[in-house]
Design an enzyme around this catalytic site. Structure first.
Site, PDB file in Angstrom:
ATOM      1  N   SER A 139     -25.539 -33.247 -24.423  1.00 12.73           N
ATOM      2  CA  SER A 139     -26.588 -32.225 -24.468  1.00 12.73           C
ATOM      3  C   SER A 139     -27.964 -32.724 -24.068  1.00 12.73           C
ATOM      4  O   SER A 139     -28.782 -31.958 -23.588  1.00 12.73           O
ATOM      5  CB  SER A 139     -26.666 -31.629 -25.873  1.00 12.73           C
ATOM      6  OG  SER A 139     -25.452 -30.999 -26.184  1.00 12.73           O
ATOM      7  N   ALA A 140     -28.241 -34.000 -24.288  1.00 12.42           N
ATOM      8  CA  ALA A 140     -29.595 -34.500 -24.052  1.00 12.42           C
ATOM      9  C   ALA A 140     -29.598 -35.603 -23.004  1.00 12.42           C
ATOM     10  O   ALA A 140     -28.619 -36.333 -22.837  1.00 12.42           O
ATOM     11  CB  ALA A 140     -30.190 -35.028 -25.352  1.00 12.42           C
TER      12      ALA A 140
END
Length: 192
Positions: free
Chosen positions: A10-11
């Site tokens: 996600s990051a």
């Protein structure tokens, strides 16, 4: 028939290496990776590429169900699109495949449980933040980007494209910081 791996985090500061090694060990000839939220399919260009090129008999492999999507409906839509193309989906942890009779049912149940678990985690997190604020110990999250650096660099005439390359961040993040600066300029607040 191809075995195609899909890895996602996600990051930007998260690592894809563990997923890549697992997919390689599973025999994936192609592995597509991306660093983007799984909350929706928007912006997930690598997944879109996989879905576009899936052929009959191909297998889409992910290490965990939440790598495919964070919403049960999204996961089921992806599984359905694979089935329409004659392909199937395999999740490695726990090992489930839509190739068998019960695979889709099990994936549906796992997706619902995972979605419910995420809601519980968010609720607990929200409660913890509320308690920490009341106790006066909540400081908020740390900024991932140096806002002053982005603003200073941009004010020196450096393009947004160059800034995002230098800082390894997304265009949206840079524009968000710059729009926040404009808001702060208008209200007189400090930029962090």
């Amino acid at each position: 028939m191809a075995r195609i791996g899909y890895a996602r985090v996600s990051a930007l500061d998260q690592d894809l290496e563990i997923q890549q090694h697992r997919l390689t060990a599973e025999g994936c000839q192609i592995i597509r990776c991306e660093k983007v939220s799984g909350a929706s399919r928007e912006g997930r260009t690598e997944l879109a590429t996989i879905m576009e090129f899936l052929r009959e008999g191909d297998e889409l492999i992910v290490t965990r169900l939440d790598r495919l999507g964070r919403d049960t409906r999204d996961v089921l839509n992806i599984v359905h699109e694979c089935e329409v193309r004659g392909a199937f989906v395999t999740v490695l942890e726990p090992h489930v495949s839509t190739k068998g009779e019960m695979g889709k049912v099990i994936l549906t149940v796992l997706g619902m449980v995972a979605q419910m678990e995420r809601r519980f985690i968010k609720d607990r997190q929200r409660d913890g933040i509320t308690r920490a604020k009341k106790a006066g110990i909540y400081k908020g999250g740390k900024p991932r980007l140096n806002h002053k650096q982005i603003i200073l660099t941009h004010s020196c005439g450096i393009s947004v494209a160059s800034i995002l390359q230098q800082l390894n961040c997304s265009r949206m993040q840079v524009y968000r910081v710059l729009s926040t600066k404009q808001l702060h300029d208008a209200t007189g607040e400090k930029v962090r």
